[in-house]
Design a protein around this motif. Structure first.
Motif, PDB file in Angstrom:
ATOM      1  N   ARG A  58      13.094  18.321  -0.897  1.00  0.00           N
ATOM      2  CA  ARG A  58      13.672  17.884  -1.960  1.00  0.00           C
ATOM      3  C   ARG A  58      12.558  16.651  -2.874  1.00  0.00           C
ATOM      4  O   ARG A  58      12.548  16.676  -4.036  1.00  0.00           O
ATOM      5  N   GLU A 105      10.669  18.783  -5.597  1.00  0.00           N
ATOM      6  CA  GLU A 105      11.199  19.860  -6.222  1.00  0.00           C
ATOM      7  C   GLU A 105      10.768  19.782  -7.777  1.00  0.00           C
ATOM      8  O   GLU A 105      10.563  20.970  -8.408  1.00  0.00           O
ATOM      9  N   ARG A 106      10.880  18.617  -8.180  1.00  0.00           N
ATOM     10  CA  ARG A 106      10.281  18.306  -9.567  1.00  0.00           C
ATOM     11  C   ARG A 106       8.984  18.789  -9.964  1.00  0.00           C
ATOM     12  O   ARG A 106       8.810  19.372 -10.974  1.00  0.00           O
ATOM     13  N   TYR A 145       8.547  22.504  -9.980  1.00  0.00           N
ATOM     14  CA  TYR A 145       9.117  22.904 -11.251  1.00  0.00           C
ATOM     15  C   TYR A 145       8.520  22.564 -12.434  1.00  0.00           C
ATOM     16  O   TYR A 145       7.929  23.491 -13.209  1.00  0.00           O
ATOM     17  N   PHE A 170      10.081  16.007 -19.108  1.00  0.00           N
ATOM     18  CA  PHE A 170      10.036  17.234 -18.423  1.00  0.00           C
ATOM     19  C   PHE A 170      10.932  16.914 -17.417  1.00  0.00           C
ATOM     20  O   PHE A 170      10.734  16.847 -15.897  1.00  0.00           O
ATOM     21  N   LEU A 207      14.379  18.236 -14.929  1.00  0.00           N
ATOM     22  CA  LEU A 207      14.739  19.546 -14.396  1.00  0.00           C
ATOM     23  C   LEU A 207      16.008  20.225 -15.011  1.00  0.00           C
ATOM     24  O   LEU A 207      16.751  19.339 -15.566  1.00  0.00           O
ATOM     25  N   PHE A 212      19.397  22.868 -11.348  1.00  0.00           N
ATOM     26  CA  PHE A 212      18.272  23.627 -10.543  1.00  0.00           C
ATOM     27  C   PHE A 212      18.261  23.265  -9.335  1.00  0.00           C
ATOM     28  O   PHE A 212      18.210  24.284  -8.452  1.00  0.00           O
ATOM     29  N   SER A 213      18.541  22.027  -8.735  1.00  0.00           N
ATOM     30  CA  SER A 213      18.522  21.766  -7.318  1.00  0.00           C
ATOM     31  C   SER A 213      19.616  22.504  -6.450  1.00  0.00           C
ATOM     32  O   SER A 213      19.218  23.228  -5.555  1.00  0.00           O
ATOM     33  N   LEU A 233      18.586  26.419  -6.101  1.00  0.00           N
ATOM     34  CA  LEU A 233      17.399  26.552  -5.309  1.00  0.00           C
ATOM     35  C   LEU A 233      17.895  26.358  -3.954  1.00  0.00           C
ATOM     36  O   LEU A 233      17.687  27.413  -3.278  1.00  0.00           O
ATOM     37  N   HIS A 234      18.735  25.359  -3.512  1.00  0.00           N
ATOM     38  CA  HIS A 234      18.990  25.197  -2.233  1.00  0.00           C
ATOM     39  C   HIS A 234      20.202  26.429  -1.782  1.00  0.00           C
ATOM     40  O   HIS A 234      20.152  26.641  -0.653  1.00  0.00           O
TER      41      HIS A 234
END
Ligand SMILES: [Zn+2]
Lengths: 196, 83
Positions: free
Chosen positions: A18, A21-22, A25, B58, B60, B64-65, B68-69
């Protein structure tokens, strides 16, 4: 936590990644230049990290390990795609000579609230995207994602001196590109209006 | 010792990061006190660094999260990590 995941508690991997992630990306986006490919590359990198977690060595930083995996993934993909523009010039950049900043006087602080304006956000993003790759990577890791000089060096497989040199040049390039535009976007307010 | 503007620009990054040798830092500091141009270069660079580091730049992509999970869950069901 990594040992527990490797031992079979896969669900912990969700928690482990966690915080990263940023940055994964953002770096993927800087390589791929579009959201869809960047997301794909980032996902692929996290999957590879999961599959190869047993090979992670404790003397490395997990954050830099992830970035290295992502960069390999991005480069492979760019190499495979025939339409991708190569940035071969960047690789041979001699990193000599100096970058002069934009010369101006009387800088008026631009407050962070200005970022509520989408045009300002995209102005900044585009300026970073326009940097040559070697400068863009160092800038994003160090100044945007907060990696230390040594972490950035480890992730990019370059020396700490190279990180510092590239970072300085990236910052000067951004100042040169952005300072005049930002200054003109925020006209100086007259003092006699300031109480309103 | 007096240094010129171009020389000061070479040290802007080090000045911001606080990594200059004390003697160099002192020289740069003294130049900045009297030079409007270099002060503006320093201030604008610092300002730009604060802006670009803001989480609103920038961002996300939405979802996105979650995506992804979900993909990770799928992979975990199919293939647990090798030992
Ligand atoms: Zn000066």
């Amino acid at each position: 936590m990594i040992a527990a995941i490797v031992a079979g508690d896969s669900q912990l991997f969700h928690e482990l990644i966690r915080p990263y992630e940023r940055s994964v990306y953002v770096m993927a986006f800087s390589m791929m230049k579009n959201e869809a490919d960047a997301e794909d590359v980032a996902q692929e990198a996290f999957l590879k990290a999961f599959r190869n977690l047993a090979g992670f060595r404790a003397d490395a930083k997990f954050s830099t390990w992830l970035i290295t995996i992502m960069l390999n993934e991005a480069r492979n993909r760019l190499r495979r795609s025939s339409t991708a523009k190569t940035e071969s010039l960047d690789d041979t950049d001699p990193e000599t000579g100096s970058v002069s900043p934009a010369v101006l006087v009387d800088w008026r602080e631009i407050p962070s609230e200005t970022l509520e304006r989408a045009e300002v956000r995209s102005l900044l993003e585009n300026a970073v995207k326009a940097l040559p790759e070697i400068y863009r990577q160092v800038f994003l890791l160090r100044d945007v994602e907060g990696f230390s000089v040594s972490e950035a060096a480890e992730a990019l497989k370059i020396s700490e001196v190279a990180v510092k040199v590239r970072l300085h040049r990236a910052r000067m390039m951004l100042q040169k590109a952005l300072a005049p535009v930002l200054k003109s976007m925020t006209p100086a307010r007259r003092r006699w209006f300031s109480w309103s | 010792m007096v240094i010129d503007c171009k020389h000061v620009w070479e040290h802007i990054s080090g000045f911001i990061d606080g990594t200059l040798d004390p003697a160099v830092r002192e020289m740069v500091q003294r130049h900045l006190e009297t030079c409007e141009i270099c002060s503006a270069v320093l201030d604008s660079t610092r300002n730009i660094l604060i802006l670009t580091a803001d989480d609103r730049v920038f961002e996300l992509p939405v979802g996105f999260s979650e995506r992804l999970h979900a993909r990770l869950d799928e992979a975990m069901r199919e293939e647990p990590p090798e030992n």
